[in-house]
Each structure stands twice: as C-alpha cells, then as structure tokens.
Design an enzyme around this catalytic site. Sequence first.
Site, PDB file in Angstrom:
ATOM      1  N   LYS A 178       0.813  -1.229   0.000  1.00  0.00           N
ATOM      2  CA  LYS A 178       0.000   0.000   0.000  1.00  0.00           C
ATOM      3  C   LYS A 178       0.846   1.278   0.000  1.00  0.00           C
ATOM      4  O   LYS A 178       0.434   2.282  -0.567  1.00  0.00           O
ATOM      5  CB  LYS A 178      -0.970   0.002   1.180  1.00  0.00           C
ATOM      6  CG  LYS A 178      -2.099  -1.016   1.012  1.00  0.00           C
ATOM      7  CD  LYS A 178      -3.128  -0.912   2.114  1.00  0.00           C
ATOM      8  CE  LYS A 178      -4.186  -1.989   1.951  1.00  0.00           C
ATOM      9  NZ  LYS A 178      -5.267  -1.886   2.930  1.00  0.00           N
ATOM     10  N   GLU A 198      -6.947  13.268  -1.305  1.00  0.00           N
ATOM     11  CA  GLU A 198      -6.551  13.735   0.030  1.00  0.00           C
ATOM     12  C   GLU A 198      -6.540  12.562   1.020  1.00  0.00           C
ATOM     13  O   GLU A 198      -5.632  12.424   1.835  1.00  0.00           O
ATOM     14  CB  GLU A 198      -7.498  14.838   0.532  1.00  0.00           C
ATOM     15  CG  GLU A 198      -7.029  15.416   1.860  1.00  0.00           C
ATOM     16  CD  GLU A 198      -8.001  16.387   2.509  1.00  0.00           C
ATOM     17  OE1 GLU A 198      -9.180  16.440   2.091  1.00  0.00           O
ATOM     18  OE2 GLU A 198      -7.576  17.079   3.450  1.00  0.00           O
ATOM     19  N   ASN A 244      -5.027   1.885  -1.646  1.00  0.00           N
ATOM     20  CA  ASN A 244      -5.565   0.543  -1.906  1.00  0.00           C
ATOM     21  C   ASN A 244      -6.282   0.478  -3.249  1.00  0.00           C
ATOM     22  O   ASN A 244      -6.756  -0.586  -3.640  1.00  0.00           O
ATOM     23  CB  ASN A 244      -6.493   0.089  -0.774  1.00  0.00           C
ATOM     24  CG  ASN A 244      -7.877   0.693  -0.879  1.00  0.00           C
ATOM     25  OD1 ASN A 244      -8.045   1.769  -1.464  1.00  0.00           O
ATOM     26  ND2 ASN A 244      -8.862   0.012  -0.346  1.00  0.00           N
ATOM     27  N   ARG A 282       0.113   0.309  21.782  1.00  0.00           N
ATOM     28  CA  ARG A 282       1.123  -0.307  22.645  1.00  0.00           C
ATOM     29  C   ARG A 282       2.359   0.597  22.689  1.00  0.00           C
ATOM     30  O   ARG A 282       2.861   0.926  23.746  1.00  0.00           O
ATOM     31  CB  ARG A 282       1.453  -1.675  22.015  1.00  0.00           C
ATOM     32  CG  ARG A 282       2.070  -2.678  22.886  1.00  0.00           C
ATOM     33  CD  ARG A 282       2.083  -4.010  22.181  1.00  0.00           C
ATOM     34  NE  ARG A 282       2.600  -3.963  20.809  1.00  0.00           N
ATOM     35  CZ  ARG A 282       2.762  -5.023  20.031  1.00  0.00           C
ATOM     36  NH1 ARG A 282       2.451  -6.222  20.493  1.00  0.00           N
ATOM     37  NH2 ARG A 282       3.232  -4.901  18.819  1.00  0.00           N
ATOM     38  N   THR A 283       2.840   0.996  21.504  1.00  0.00           N
ATOM     39  CA  THR A 283       3.946   1.954  21.426  1.00  0.00           C
ATOM     40  C   THR A 283       3.297   3.340  21.363  1.00  0.00           C
ATOM     41  O   THR A 283       2.867   3.787  20.295  1.00  0.00           O
ATOM     42  CB  THR A 283       4.771   1.711  20.148  1.00  0.00           C
ATOM     43  OG1 THR A 283       5.007   0.310  20.037  1.00  0.00           O
ATOM     44  CG2 THR A 283       6.089   2.457  20.170  1.00  0.00           C
ATOM     45  N   GLN A 338       4.177   6.337  21.456  1.00  0.00           N
ATOM     46  CA  GLN A 338       4.760   7.404  20.633  1.00  0.00           C
ATOM     47  C   GLN A 338       4.114   7.448  19.243  1.00  0.00           C
ATOM     48  O   GLN A 338       3.878   8.518  18.684  1.00  0.00           O
ATOM     49  CB  GLN A 338       6.288   7.188  20.540  1.00  0.00           C
ATOM     50  CG  GLN A 338       7.047   8.261  19.772  1.00  0.00           C
ATOM     51  CD  GLN A 338       6.760   9.681  20.278  1.00  0.00           C
ATOM     52  OE1 GLN A 338       6.456   9.891  21.456  1.00  0.00           O
ATOM     53  NE2 GLN A 338       6.826  10.651  19.372  1.00  0.00           N
ATOM     54  N   LYS A 339       3.807   6.260  18.700  1.00  0.00           N
ATOM     55  CA  LYS A 339       3.184   6.229  17.365  1.00  0.00           C
ATOM     56  C   LYS A 339       1.770   6.822  17.403  1.00  0.00           C
ATOM     57  O   LYS A 339       1.329   7.486  16.465  1.00  0.00           O
ATOM     58  CB  LYS A 339       3.157   4.794  16.825  1.00  0.00           C
ATOM     59  CG  LYS A 339       4.517   4.369  16.280  1.00  0.00           C
ATOM     60  CD  LYS A 339       4.665   2.866  16.157  1.00  0.00           C
ATOM     61  CE  LYS A 339       3.870   2.240  15.059  1.00  0.00           C
ATOM     62  NZ  LYS A 339       4.099   0.764  15.001  1.00  0.00           N
ATOM     63  N   TYR A 375     -11.287 -10.162  10.281  1.00  0.00           N
ATOM     64  CA  TYR A 375     -12.390 -11.123  10.304  1.00  0.00           C
ATOM     65  C   TYR A 375     -11.796 -12.511  10.178  1.00  0.00           C
ATOM     66  O   TYR A 375     -10.633 -12.686   9.829  1.00  0.00           O
ATOM     67  CB  TYR A 375     -13.383 -10.861   9.161  1.00  0.00           C
ATOM     68  CG  TYR A 375     -12.727 -10.843   7.809  1.00  0.00           C
ATOM     69  CD1 TYR A 375     -12.552 -12.016   7.089  1.00  0.00           C
ATOM     70  CD2 TYR A 375     -12.244  -9.655   7.271  1.00  0.00           C
ATOM     71  CE1 TYR A 375     -11.919 -11.995   5.872  1.00  0.00           C
ATOM     72  CE2 TYR A 375     -11.615  -9.627   6.046  1.00  0.00           C
ATOM     73  CZ  TYR A 375     -11.450 -10.802   5.347  1.00  0.00           C
ATOM     74  OH  TYR A 375     -10.811 -10.798   4.143  1.00  0.00           O
ATOM     75  N   GLY A 423     -14.785  -7.370  10.278  1.00  0.00           N
ATOM     76  CA  GLY A 423     -14.414  -6.540   9.142  1.00  0.00           C
ATOM     77  C   GLY A 423     -14.964  -6.965   7.793  1.00  0.00           C
ATOM     78  O   GLY A 423     -14.582  -6.404   6.762  1.00  0.00           O
TER      79      GLY A 423
HETATM   80  P1  ATR Z   1      -1.138  -2.594   9.772  1.00  0.00           P
HETATM   81  O1  ATR Z   1      -0.734  -2.119   8.418  1.00  0.00           O
HETATM   82  O2  ATR Z   1      -2.004  -3.823   9.786  1.00  0.00           O
HETATM   83  O3  ATR Z   1      -1.696  -1.495  10.622  1.00  0.00           O
HETATM   84  P2  ATR Z   1       1.341  -2.332  11.168  1.00  0.00           P
HETATM   85  O4  ATR Z   1       1.602  -1.029  10.497  1.00  0.00           O
HETATM   86  O5  ATR Z   1       2.458  -3.315  11.355  1.00  0.00           O
HETATM   87  O6  ATR Z   1       0.210  -3.139  10.422  1.00  0.00           O
HETATM   88  O7  ATR Z   1       0.686  -2.000  12.594  1.00  0.00           O
HETATM   89  C1  ATR Z   1       0.244  -3.000  13.456  1.00  0.00           C
HETATM   90  C2  ATR Z   1      -0.468  -2.342  14.633  1.00  0.00           C
HETATM   91  O8  ATR Z   1      -0.987  -3.370  15.497  1.00  0.00           O
HETATM   92  C3  ATR Z   1       0.438  -1.495  15.512  1.00  0.00           C
HETATM   93  O9  ATR Z   1      -0.308  -0.430  16.040  1.00  0.00           O
HETATM   94  C4  ATR Z   1       0.854  -2.489  16.610  1.00  0.00           C
HETATM   95  O10 ATR Z   1       1.256  -1.883  17.800  1.00  0.00           O
HETATM   96  P3  ATR Z   1       2.787  -1.341  17.988  1.00  0.00           P
HETATM   97  O11 ATR Z   1       2.864  -0.086  17.179  1.00  0.00           O
HETATM   98  O12 ATR Z   1       2.919  -1.106  19.426  1.00  0.00           O
HETATM   99  O13 ATR Z   1       3.653  -2.448  17.451  1.00  0.00           O
HETATM  100  C5  ATR Z   1      -0.441  -3.216  16.801  1.00  0.00           C
HETATM  101  N1  ATR Z   1      -0.303  -4.543  17.416  1.00  0.00           N
HETATM  102  C6  ATR Z   1       0.131  -5.684  16.818  1.00  0.00           C
HETATM  103  N2  ATR Z   1       0.084  -6.724  17.676  1.00  0.00           N
HETATM  104  C7  ATR Z   1      -0.404  -6.231  18.850  1.00  0.00           C
HETATM  105  C8  ATR Z   1      -0.701  -6.807  20.132  1.00  0.00           C
HETATM  106  N3  ATR Z   1      -0.490  -8.107  20.379  1.00  0.00           N
HETATM  107  N4  ATR Z   1      -1.176  -5.996  21.101  1.00  0.00           N
HETATM  108  C9  ATR Z   1      -1.380  -4.672  20.851  1.00  0.00           C
HETATM  109  N5  ATR Z   1      -1.134  -4.073  19.671  1.00  0.00           N
HETATM  110  C10 ATR Z   1      -0.651  -4.841  18.677  1.00  0.00           C
END
Ligand code: ATR
Length: 272
Positions: A66, A78, A87, A152-153, A155-156, A217, A239
Amino acid sequence: MPDLYAVIGNPIAHSKSPFIHAEFSRQTGQDMRYEAILAPPDGFTIAVTTFRQCGGKGMNVTVPFKLEACNISTRLTERADVAQAVNTLIFDDNEILGDNTDGDGLVRDIVINLGFVITGKRVLLMGAGGAARGVLLPLLEHQPRMLTIANRTVQKARELQQQFSSYGSVASSDYADLVGQKFDFVINATSASLSGELPPLPPSVFAAESLAYDMMYGSGLTPFLQFAQQHGVIHLADGIGMLVEQAAESFSLWRGVRPETEPVIEMLRPEL
Ligand code: ATR
C-alpha cells in the site's frame, strides 16, 4: 474485450476481492474481468507496469504494497495522501491516480449497514499502524466528540494525534491510561487478531450500547470480539462489511455505478 482489473498483493491466494468484484459486475451488468496477481516482495512496480501495458484499467492493492502504491501514484486523493497508503489505483493514459477506500468502507459499514451515528460520540481506535492511518480521516469527517488513538507503542499514537488534530478532536493514550474512560465505539485496527492476540484493553472502556468493531475477520468471533462479548457488549461487528464496502467504493470509482453490498456481505459472512 472486457475491461481488466486486478488485486495485487503477497500473499493473495485467499483474497476475497475477485469473488466480490465478480458479484458486483454480475449484479450491475458491467463488462469487466477482475483477477488476482501475486507480486514478489521486490516486484510491485514491474507487475503494475506490465498489467497497465496489457490494458489494465485499475487495481486494488493489499499487503504489503500500500505504501509503494502511494509512491508510484502520479496524483493522490486527500484521503490517500493523509493515510500515506493506497488501496485503489485508477489508470488513464498519462496518470496513475491513487486513492484509499478503506476508511470510507469502515464508515459506511458502521453508519449505513449497522445504523450507528458517529457524530458527537466517543471513539476509541486501537492501533497506530497503516490500518489505523487509513481510517482516521473518514472517521473524523463524521465529527466524533473525541477520537482517542491507543497504541502499545504510545509514541506512534502521539504522532498520529499530531498529524490528524487539524481534522477534529483527537487524543492519544496507552492502554493502561484508558482506565476510567468510556467509549461508544471501540475499533480494533491492530494486527493482534492475526496472531490470536488481544491488545491489553481495560474492559471498563465499553459504554452502555457501545459497538465493538474488529477490522479483521475470520471464522467465528475474533479474540477482541470474544473479549467484548465476555464483558457485556452486545453490538459486535467484524471486518467483512468493511471489506465489501471498500470494494464497492473502488468499483464505483472505476465504473461510475455503485453496487448493492448487502447481498455480497451475506454471501461472505461466516457462521458466527
Ligand atoms: P497494519 O498495516 O495492519 O496497521 P502495522 O503497520 O504493522 O500493520 O501495525 C500493526 C499495529 O498493530 C500497531 O499499532 C501495533 O502496535 P505497535 O505499534 O505497538 O507495534 C499493533 N499490534 C500488533 N500486535 C499487537 C498486540 N499483540 N497488542 C497490541 N497491539 C498490537
């Protein structure tokens, strides 16, 4: 010769898009063909170029291409630009238009198919990756009272909050800090369900009559929807609706006619 379209990704064998678009074209009487193309991880651009040279009119793009699709587009809508993810590609002689119909698909499923109002409501979006980025603008266009991004992270989530705050009321949080807050919509845009996992969500976040929505899903309830159900949520959605709605939006962009989504959602809905 029917007009030619395709979905491109890796893996692609299990994509439901060829089935969905075959149903749409049958239903609307459009003379078109839609196939699935498996591109090697480093072979996206060449596969798109070849498809275009063979007369392809448009493509759907899925994981992991993507962002690359964004980069090869000569013009972006936009919603694709802010998502930094494409997509849907629309080809004409001198241009590759990149669009993103994922967020529109989610919002149509929530508002039209499920009958919920987003405006003025509290929305929790879990995840801050590409899937979350793709749906933020269409959600904010419905003017929720507050849209909180939890990740989880953390900052993102903060970075997305900054990027999108000019479009509406956006907050960011880690999961632990959600204790004491309630939401009318809890949307799972993480990839956790793929590995059978669950974000560490405090169960107290679900308001009365809230909707738990998993953008993933599978057969049966996803781990997140099981969790929501165990904690008393009665409105559960996976989904499948979003998948069919994003396809319908792409189809309308290509063909200028909007197909009926409900019968296709019914055909795809796994036994829950
Ligand atoms: P996508 O394109 O599907 O969004 P991605 O860019 O790799 O894939 O992002 C995955 C997301 O799922 C992230 O927000 C990730 O959290 P982190 O940024 O902290 O890694 C989140 N994620 C994946 N597995 C997770 C889990 N077991 N618990 C909580 N968040 C999870």
